[in-house]
Design an enzyme around this catalytic site. Structure first.
Site, PDB file in Angstrom:
ATOM      1  N   ASN A 212       0.796  -1.424   0.243  1.00  0.00           N
ATOM      2  CA  ASN A 212       0.263   0.197   0.094  1.00  0.00           C
ATOM      3  C   ASN A 212       0.712   1.441  -0.040  1.00  0.00           C
ATOM      4  O   ASN A 212       2.048   0.850  -0.162  1.00  0.00           O
ATOM      5  CB  ASN A 212      -1.118   0.093   1.238  1.00  0.00           C
ATOM      6  CG  ASN A 212      -0.351   0.153   2.292  1.00  0.00           C
ATOM      7  OD1 ASN A 212       0.471   1.096   3.006  1.00  0.00           O
ATOM      8  ND2 ASN A 212      -0.396  -1.036   3.040  1.00  0.00           N
ATOM      9  N   ASP A 281      -4.952  -6.135   4.668  1.00  0.00           N
ATOM     10  CA  ASP A 281      -5.983  -6.910   4.962  1.00  0.00           C
ATOM     11  C   ASP A 281      -5.971  -7.742   4.801  1.00  0.00           C
ATOM     12  O   ASP A 281      -7.212  -8.939   5.261  1.00  0.00           O
ATOM     13  CB  ASP A 281      -7.431  -6.275   4.857  1.00  0.00           C
ATOM     14  CG  ASP A 281      -7.186  -4.764   5.685  1.00  0.00           C
ATOM     15  OD1 ASP A 281      -7.126  -4.833   6.622  1.00  0.00           O
ATOM     16  OD2 ASP A 281      -8.058  -4.058   4.639  1.00  0.00           O
ATOM     17  N   LYS A 291       9.287 -16.860  -9.606  1.00  0.00           N
ATOM     18  CA  LYS A 291       8.148 -16.267 -10.612  1.00  0.00           C
ATOM     19  C   LYS A 291       7.271 -16.240 -11.301  1.00  0.00           C
ATOM     20  O   LYS A 291       7.198 -16.667 -12.131  1.00  0.00           O
ATOM     21  CB  LYS A 291       9.628 -15.310 -11.182  1.00  0.00           C
ATOM     22  CG  LYS A 291       9.040 -13.858 -11.421  1.00  0.00           C
ATOM     23  CD  LYS A 291      10.042 -12.716 -11.885  1.00  0.00           C
ATOM     24  CE  LYS A 291       9.383 -11.950 -13.027  1.00  0.00           C
ATOM     25  NZ  LYS A 291      10.052 -11.500 -14.207  1.00  0.00           N
ATOM     26  N   PHE A 325      -4.951   3.959  13.582  1.00  0.00           N
ATOM     27  CA  PHE A 325      -5.965   4.830  12.635  1.00  0.00           C
ATOM     28  C   PHE A 325      -7.022   4.663  11.650  1.00  0.00           C
ATOM     29  O   PHE A 325      -6.771   2.882  11.553  1.00  0.00           O
ATOM     30  CB  PHE A 325      -4.256   5.245  12.017  1.00  0.00           C
ATOM     31  CG  PHE A 325      -3.068   6.354  12.580  1.00  0.00           C
ATOM     32  CD1 PHE A 325      -2.672   6.411  14.158  1.00  0.00           C
ATOM     33  CD2 PHE A 325      -2.806   6.939  11.863  1.00  0.00           C
ATOM     34  CE1 PHE A 325      -2.420   6.950  14.189  1.00  0.00           C
ATOM     35  CE2 PHE A 325      -2.473   7.955  12.438  1.00  0.00           C
ATOM     36  CZ  PHE A 325      -1.533   8.474  13.348  1.00  0.00           C
ATOM     37  N   LYS A 339     -15.290   2.435  13.108  1.00  0.00           N
ATOM     38  CA  LYS A 339     -14.281   1.029  13.459  1.00  0.00           C
ATOM     39  C   LYS A 339     -14.123   1.507  14.868  1.00  0.00           C
ATOM     40  O   LYS A 339     -13.176   0.275  15.371  1.00  0.00           O
ATOM     41  CB  LYS A 339     -14.017   2.072  12.737  1.00  0.00           C
ATOM     42  CG  LYS A 339     -11.780   0.871  11.710  1.00  0.00           C
ATOM     43  CD  LYS A 339     -11.507   1.359  11.081  1.00  0.00           C
ATOM     44  CE  LYS A 339     -11.912   1.457   9.520  1.00  0.00           C
ATOM     45  NZ  LYS A 339     -10.869   1.776   8.556  1.00  0.00           N
ATOM     46  N   LYS A 343     -13.884  -2.252  16.858  1.00  0.00           N
ATOM     47  CA  LYS A 343     -12.451  -2.462  17.739  1.00  0.00           C
ATOM     48  C   LYS A 343     -11.634  -2.141  18.778  1.00  0.00           C
ATOM     49  O   LYS A 343     -11.336  -3.118  19.769  1.00  0.00           O
ATOM     50  CB  LYS A 343     -11.421  -1.787  16.579  1.00  0.00           C
ATOM     51  CG  LYS A 343     -11.032  -1.965  14.883  1.00  0.00           C
ATOM     52  CD  LYS A 343      -9.992  -1.828  14.310  1.00  0.00           C
ATOM     53  CE  LYS A 343     -10.283  -2.688  12.832  1.00  0.00           C
ATOM     54  NZ  LYS A 343      -8.947  -3.456  12.025  1.00  0.00           N
TER      55      LYS A 343
HETATM   56  N1  CTP Z   1      -5.521  -3.021  11.629  1.00  0.00           N
HETATM   57  C1  CTP Z   1      -5.119  -3.649  11.797  1.00  0.00           C
HETATM   58  N2  CTP Z   1      -4.410  -5.187  11.362  1.00  0.00           N
HETATM   59  C2  CTP Z   1      -5.811  -5.343  10.426  1.00  0.00           C
HETATM   60  C3  CTP Z   1      -5.992  -4.043   9.794  1.00  0.00           C
HETATM   61  C4  CTP Z   1      -5.679  -3.363  10.267  1.00  0.00           C
HETATM   62  O1  CTP Z   1      -4.019  -4.194  13.144  1.00  0.00           O
HETATM   63  N3  CTP Z   1      -5.419  -6.283   9.626  1.00  0.00           N
HETATM   64  C5  CTP Z   1      -5.461  -1.595  12.577  1.00  0.00           C
HETATM   65  C6  CTP Z   1      -4.368  -0.703  11.549  1.00  0.00           C
HETATM   66  O2  CTP Z   1      -3.193  -0.626  11.924  1.00  0.00           O
HETATM   67  C7  CTP Z   1      -5.465   0.573  11.815  1.00  0.00           C
HETATM   68  C8  CTP Z   1      -7.034   0.468  12.126  1.00  0.00           C
HETATM   69  O3  CTP Z   1      -6.677  -1.849  13.013  1.00  0.00           O
HETATM   70  O4  CTP Z   1      -5.042   1.248  13.280  1.00  0.00           O
HETATM   71  C9  CTP Z   1      -7.112   0.398  10.863  1.00  0.00           C
HETATM   72  O5  CTP Z   1      -6.899  -0.210   9.970  1.00  0.00           O
HETATM   73  P1  CTP Z   1      -7.812   0.128   8.867  1.00  0.00           P
HETATM   74  O6  CTP Z   1      -7.456  -0.494   7.464  1.00  0.00           O
HETATM   75  O7  CTP Z   1      -8.891   0.911   8.649  1.00  0.00           O
HETATM   76  O8  CTP Z   1      -9.362  -1.005   9.372  1.00  0.00           O
HETATM   77  P2  CTP Z   1     -10.211  -2.313   8.448  1.00  0.00           P
HETATM   78  O9  CTP Z   1     -10.826  -2.722   9.521  1.00  0.00           O
HETATM   79  O10 CTP Z   1      -9.064  -2.625   7.293  1.00  0.00           O
HETATM   80  O11 CTP Z   1     -11.228  -1.312   7.554  1.00  0.00           O
HETATM   81  P3  CTP Z   1     -11.232  -1.676   5.861  1.00  0.00           P
HETATM   82  O12 CTP Z   1     -11.963  -2.446   5.439  1.00  0.00           O
HETATM   83  O13 CTP Z   1     -11.446  -0.010   6.087  1.00  0.00           O
HETATM   84  O14 CTP Z   1      -9.847  -1.806   5.386  1.00  0.00           O
END
Ligand code: CTP
Length: 413
Positions: A212, A281, A291, A325, A339, A343
């Site tokens: 990302n 995610d 490869k 974040f 969120k 969480k």
């Molecule tokens: N985070 C995490 N582990 C993951 C994904 C996210 O700890 N597998 C944490 C990130 O470090 C951040 C927070 O969760 O502090 C929110 O991340 P974000 O990617 O916005 O949340 P998601 O739950 O992945 O939601 P989205 O569906 O919007 O991607």
């Protein structure tokens, strides 16, 4: 508290006398260090009279001095560096900024800059073309990334006869920057702050990965600020091009699974957890050991990764603050609050990444600090300043909260 004012050789050097006086009015013990060029504009005697302290400029005692005196003088910058609470350079010329940026230590001031771990503030002043020159701007960027506070020059008529940016900032603005830095000094001592930063990568084959756009700058700025404010910092970092703060415990990781293990194995040490990393995610279900060749359309099957933040919350210790974040592109506050509740974090730092010029890979950012009952907009500023503001808000979570009924009426949940 002891503040050293560094005066370099620009026409605005005379204004440093007013700065010294203004700082003294805040009960600060002010010392002055001058470059040789500054002495062409104002005499050391002025500063010695104002401060009651010897003014230092050379690394060496006078040529006639014996070797003991020279040795004493040569180690003075190390002693000075260790006893000051802040170094403020006003005016900071283009030359001094360049030396700071490149680590050139050829006089007392530039050596002091390298030797001190105290916060550094610079108030540049120069001709408008020198200020706008790419070299000066690049040097300022280097310094800003090292958490040097920059009090930008004002615009107006300059001593060189030109009009534009380059005038030393008002004394009040410089004093304000010094006081802000001192106010934060050691307010995180006794805390262990675990910060995750950067963007995790999930390999597809030996060459490619799913990643990302996170640069890690916000997480690193938080690590730097927390360390400056006296915290012990554990920085769990996915790959970035950044240099970690000198004294933090850096734990490099690449994948989400590695980040999870690194975080969970250290979580019991942390009093504050800040999950600034952009975590993948999903990861590919299979990792090719060769490869992948171009063979027309290809479907990659993905599986969800572990949600580290949720696992951290599930293992929360009493008194531990957990901050997430969120990068959102639409309905930012609604998604951010959802969120936060889902969480179970104490707060979410919300980035609206649809805004141009801030956020990913930028040195500037604007965020909303979201708690269950409040939504505080922190306007656009450098990531370095923003890190301090975010830490302030995090510490604020420890203070007893306002009457909930009052805030509930303004925030819809
Ligand atoms: N985070 C995490 N582990 C993951 C994904 C996210 O700890 N597998 C944490 C990130 O470090 C951040 C927070 O969760 O502090 C929110 O991340 P974000 O990617 O916005 O949340 P998601 O739950 O992945 O939601 P989205 O569906 O919007 O991607």
């Amino acid at each position: 508290m002891k503040v050293t004012v560094g005066v370099s050789g620009g026409i605005a050097a005379y204004k440093a006398a007013e700065l010294v006086r203004a700082l003294q009015q805040h009960a600060l013990d002010v010392h002055v260090v001058m470059t040789e060029a500054a002495k062409q504009f104002i005499t050391p005697l002025t500063f010695a009279s104002l401060t009651g302290h010897k003014v230092i400029s050379s690394l060496w005692a006078s040529p006639a001095a014996d070797s003991d005196a020279n040795l004493a003088s040569a180690i003075e910058h190390i002693e000075e560096a260790q006893t000051i609470d802040a170094l403020v350079v006003a005016p900071a010329t283009a030359g001094v900024l360049a030396k700071f940026a490149h680590g050139i230590a050829d006089d007392f001031l530039t050596t002091l800059y390298l030797a001190t771990t105290a916060p550094v503030i610079v108030a540049p002043s120069m001709n408008v073309n020198m200020w706008q020159h790419a070299a000066t701007q690049a040097n300022l960027e280097v310094l800003a990334n090292r958490s040097v506070r920059i009090v930008p020059p004002g615009t107006g008529y300059l001593a060189c006869g030109m009009t534009g940016a380059g005038r030393l900032a008002d004394t009040g603005a410089i004093v304000e920057a010094v006081l802000a830095v001192l106010h934060h000094r050691n307010d995180l001592s006794g805390e262990t702050v675990l910060i995750t930063a950067g963007g995790t990568r999930e390999a597809l084959d030996p060459v490619r990965f799913l990643g990302n756009r996170s640069s890690g700058k916000m997480g690193y700025a938080l690590a730097e600020a927390a360390e400056r404010r006296g915290a012990r910092v554990i920085l769990v970092s996915a790959p970035t091009a950044l240099r970690a703060p000198a004294n933090c415990e850096l734990v490099p990781v690449t994948t989400t699974a590695e980040m999870r293990d690194a975080v969970l194995s250290r979580i019991d040490q942390a009093t504050i957890v800040i999950k600034a990393a952009a975590v993948a995610d999903y990861r590919p279900v299979t990792l090719s050991d060769r490869k992948l060749k171009r063979t027309g359309p290809r479907t990659i099957e993905l599986e969800p990764t572990e949600d580290i933040l949720s696992e951290v919350v599930a293992r929360r210790r009493v008194g531990q603050l957990i901050i997430g974040f969120a990068a959102e592109t639409e309905n930012a506050v609604a998604h951010g609050r959802d969120k936060l509740l889902r969480k179970g974090a104490d707060a979410i730092v919300l980035n609206d990444v649809s805004r141009e010029g801030i956020g990913f890979d930028s040195d500037r950012n604007a965020v909303t600090f979201l708690t269950r009952h409040t939504a505080l907009d922190l306007p656009e500023m450098s990531k370095c300043d923003l890190a301090d503001r975010i830490l302030e808000e995090i510490l604020g979570l420890r203070r007893p909260s306002l009457v909930v009924a009052e805030t509930d009426s303004v925030i819809e949940e």
